[in-house]
Scaffold this motif. Structure first.
Motif, PDB file in Angstrom:
ATOM      1  N   ALA A  50      24.597 -44.083  -6.307  1.00 43.22           N
ATOM      2  CA  ALA A  50      25.029 -42.943  -7.126  1.00 43.22           C
ATOM      3  C   ALA A  50      24.954 -43.265  -8.616  1.00 43.22           C
ATOM      4  O   ALA A  50      24.672 -42.389  -9.439  1.00 43.22           O
ATOM      5  CB  ALA A  50      26.443 -42.520  -6.742  1.00 43.22           C
ATOM      6  N   ALA A  51      25.185 -44.528  -8.966  1.00 45.74           N
ATOM      7  CA  ALA A  51      25.115 -44.960 -10.363  1.00 45.74           C
ATOM      8  C   ALA A  51      23.670 -45.178 -10.820  1.00 45.74           C
ATOM      9  O   ALA A  51      23.430 -45.411 -12.006  1.00 45.74           O
ATOM     10  CB  ALA A  51      25.915 -46.244 -10.552  1.00 45.74           C
ATOM     11  N   GLY A  52      22.730 -45.139  -9.872  1.00 48.81           N
ATOM     12  CA  GLY A  52      21.336 -45.362 -10.220  1.00 48.81           C
ATOM     13  C   GLY A  52      20.949 -46.827 -10.278  1.00 48.81           C
ATOM     14  O   GLY A  52      19.881 -47.171 -10.768  1.00 48.81           O
ATOM     15  N   TYR A  53      21.815 -47.699  -9.761  1.00 47.68           N
ATOM     16  CA  TYR A  53      21.565 -49.141  -9.813  1.00 47.68           C
ATOM     17  C   TYR A  53      20.801 -49.661  -8.602  1.00 47.68           C
ATOM     18  O   TYR A  53      20.176 -50.712  -8.665  1.00 47.68           O
ATOM     19  CB  TYR A  53      22.873 -49.912  -9.925  1.00 47.68           C
ATOM     20  CG  TYR A  53      23.592 -49.737 -11.240  1.00 47.68           C
ATOM     21  CD1 TYR A  53      23.028 -49.047 -12.306  1.00 47.68           C
ATOM     22  CD2 TYR A  53      24.863 -50.257 -11.416  1.00 47.68           C
ATOM     23  CE1 TYR A  53      23.712 -48.895 -13.501  1.00 47.68           C
ATOM     24  CE2 TYR A  53      25.546 -50.113 -12.611  1.00 47.68           C
ATOM     25  CZ  TYR A  53      24.970 -49.432 -13.654  1.00 47.68           C
ATOM     26  OH  TYR A  53      25.640 -49.293 -14.831  1.00 47.68           O
ATOM     27  N   LEU A  71      17.271 -53.274  -6.133  1.00 48.36           N
ATOM     28  CA  LEU A  71      17.797 -52.940  -7.456  1.00 48.36           C
ATOM     29  C   LEU A  71      16.771 -52.114  -8.211  1.00 48.36           C
ATOM     30  O   LEU A  71      15.582 -52.424  -8.181  1.00 48.36           O
ATOM     31  CB  LEU A  71      18.088 -54.209  -8.269  1.00 48.36           C
ATOM     32  CG  LEU A  71      19.405 -54.921  -8.062  1.00 48.36           C
ATOM     33  CD1 LEU A  71      19.536 -56.085  -9.040  1.00 48.36           C
ATOM     34  CD2 LEU A  71      20.578 -53.992  -8.210  1.00 48.36           C
ATOM     35  N   THR A  72      17.224 -51.098  -8.898  1.00 49.58           N
ATOM     36  CA  THR A  72      16.347 -50.331  -9.781  1.00 49.58           C
ATOM     37  C   THR A  72      16.226 -51.097 -11.099  1.00 49.58           C
ATOM     38  O   THR A  72      16.964 -52.068 -11.346  1.00 49.58           O
ATOM     39  CB  THR A  72      16.943 -48.942 -10.056  1.00 49.58           C
ATOM     40  OG1 THR A  72      18.193 -49.118 -10.737  1.00 49.58           O
ATOM     41  CG2 THR A  72      17.137 -48.147  -8.775  1.00 49.58           C
ATOM     42  N   ASP A  73      15.334 -50.650 -11.957  1.00 49.79           N
ATOM     43  CA  ASP A  73      15.243 -51.262 -13.292  1.00 49.79           C
ATOM     44  C   ASP A  73      16.573 -51.120 -14.027  1.00 49.79           C
ATOM     45  O   ASP A  73      17.024 -52.052 -14.692  1.00 49.79           O
ATOM     46  CB  ASP A  73      14.117 -50.626 -14.103  1.00 49.79           C
ATOM     47  CG  ASP A  73      12.734 -50.984 -13.578  1.00 49.79           C
ATOM     48  OD1 ASP A  73      12.608 -51.986 -12.832  1.00 49.79           O
ATOM     49  OD2 ASP A  73      11.767 -50.268 -13.916  1.00 49.79           O
ATOM     50  N   ALA A  74      17.210 -49.954 -13.876  1.00 52.52           N
ATOM     51  CA  ALA A  74      18.524 -49.743 -14.502  1.00 52.52           C
ATOM     52  C   ALA A  74      19.560 -50.708 -13.925  1.00 52.52           C
ATOM     53  O   ALA A  74      20.412 -51.229 -14.653  1.00 52.52           O
ATOM     54  CB  ALA A  74      18.975 -48.301 -14.316  1.00 52.52           C
ATOM     55  N   ARG A  76      18.948 -53.731 -12.601  1.00 56.72           N
ATOM     56  CA  ARG A  76      18.659 -55.083 -13.121  1.00 56.72           C
ATOM     57  C   ARG A  76      19.154 -55.227 -14.547  1.00 56.72           C
ATOM     58  O   ARG A  76      19.754 -56.236 -14.921  1.00 56.72           O
ATOM     59  CB  ARG A  76      17.170 -55.394 -13.037  1.00 56.72           C
ATOM     60  CG  ARG A  76      16.715 -55.668 -11.632  1.00 56.72           C
ATOM     61  CD  ARG A  76      15.301 -56.225 -11.549  1.00 56.72           C
ATOM     62  NE  ARG A  76      14.919 -56.289 -10.154  1.00 56.72           N
ATOM     63  CZ  ARG A  76      15.285 -57.247  -9.315  1.00 56.72           C
ATOM     64  NH1 ARG A  76      16.041 -58.232  -9.730  1.00 56.72           N
ATOM     65  NH2 ARG A  76      14.902 -57.220  -8.054  1.00 56.72           N
ATOM     66  N   SER A  77      18.923 -54.209 -15.349  1.00 61.53           N
ATOM     67  CA  SER A  77      19.377 -54.241 -16.740  1.00 61.53           C
ATOM     68  C   SER A  77      20.905 -54.281 -16.810  1.00 61.53           C
ATOM     69  O   SER A  77      21.483 -55.055 -17.582  1.00 61.53           O
ATOM     70  CB  SER A  77      18.844 -53.012 -17.475  1.00 61.53           C
ATOM     71  OG  SER A  77      19.312 -52.980 -18.798  1.00 61.53           O
ATOM     72  N   ALA A  78      21.567 -53.448 -16.003  1.00 60.47           N
ATOM     73  CA  ALA A  78      23.035 -53.433 -15.992  1.00 60.47           C
ATOM     74  C   ALA A  78      23.593 -54.779 -15.542  1.00 60.47           C
ATOM     75  O   ALA A  78      24.587 -55.259 -16.089  1.00 60.47           O
ATOM     76  CB  ALA A  78      23.542 -52.317 -15.077  1.00 60.47           C
ATOM     77  N   PHE A  79      22.940 -55.414 -14.567  1.00 61.76           N
ATOM     78  CA  PHE A  79      23.395 -56.712 -14.092  1.00 61.76           C
ATOM     79  C   PHE A  79      23.230 -57.774 -15.181  1.00 61.76           C
ATOM     80  O   PHE A  79      24.136 -58.579 -15.414  1.00 61.76           O
ATOM     81  CB  PHE A  79      22.652 -57.116 -12.824  1.00 61.76           C
ATOM     82  CG  PHE A  79      23.079 -58.447 -12.264  1.00 61.76           C
ATOM     83  CD1 PHE A  79      24.367 -58.648 -11.805  1.00 61.76           C
ATOM     84  CD2 PHE A  79      22.191 -59.509 -12.202  1.00 61.76           C
ATOM     85  CE1 PHE A  79      24.778 -59.878 -11.294  1.00 61.76           C
ATOM     86  CE2 PHE A  79      22.580 -60.733 -11.691  1.00 61.76           C
ATOM     87  CZ  PHE A  79      23.878 -60.923 -11.234  1.00 61.76           C
TER      88      PHE A  79
END
Length: 110
Positions: A50-53, A71-74, A76-79
């Motif tokens: 739901a968060a797009g992660y 994992l989405t690109d978003a 990976r970036s958030a992580f």
């Protein structure tokens, strides 16, 4: 600096950490690696999706249904941001980091 509340939940942090090291992982592998129930993994996987992660892919192997997480690109970036922020909290610049308890210390130099 606020840690990302979506990732910060312990199970979600473990899911994202596991997926960061893989291209994609099958539901059963993630469940067993984390030692959680199907329902716990499903609930936290849905929150990450739901968060797009996380991207959830469903399919079949033979006649058996399977679910894979990636994992989405978003995500990976958030992580990466989460880990960087956490490192800043535990080791802010200018402070001396103490060795873990029980680590032998070098004798003081004259």
């Amino acid at each position: 600096m606020d840690l990302d509340p979506v990732i910060h939940a312990p199970v979600r942090l473990r899911i994202v950490s596991l997926l960061a090291a893989a291209e994609e992982a099958e539901f059963g592998f993630v469940r067993d690696a984390l030692g959680v129930s199907d329902s716990v993994l499903s609930k936290h996987g849905s929150a990450l999706e739901a968060a797009g992660y996380v991207r959830v892919r469903k399919g079949h192997v033979g006649k058996r249904p399977r679910t894979w997480y990636r994992l989405t690109d978003a995500g990976r970036s958030a992580f990466r941001t989460y880990v960087s922020d956490l490192q800043k909290i535990v080791s802010p610049s200018g402070l001396t980091v103490l060795p873990p308890a029980g680590t032998p210390r070098a004798p003081d130099a004259p």
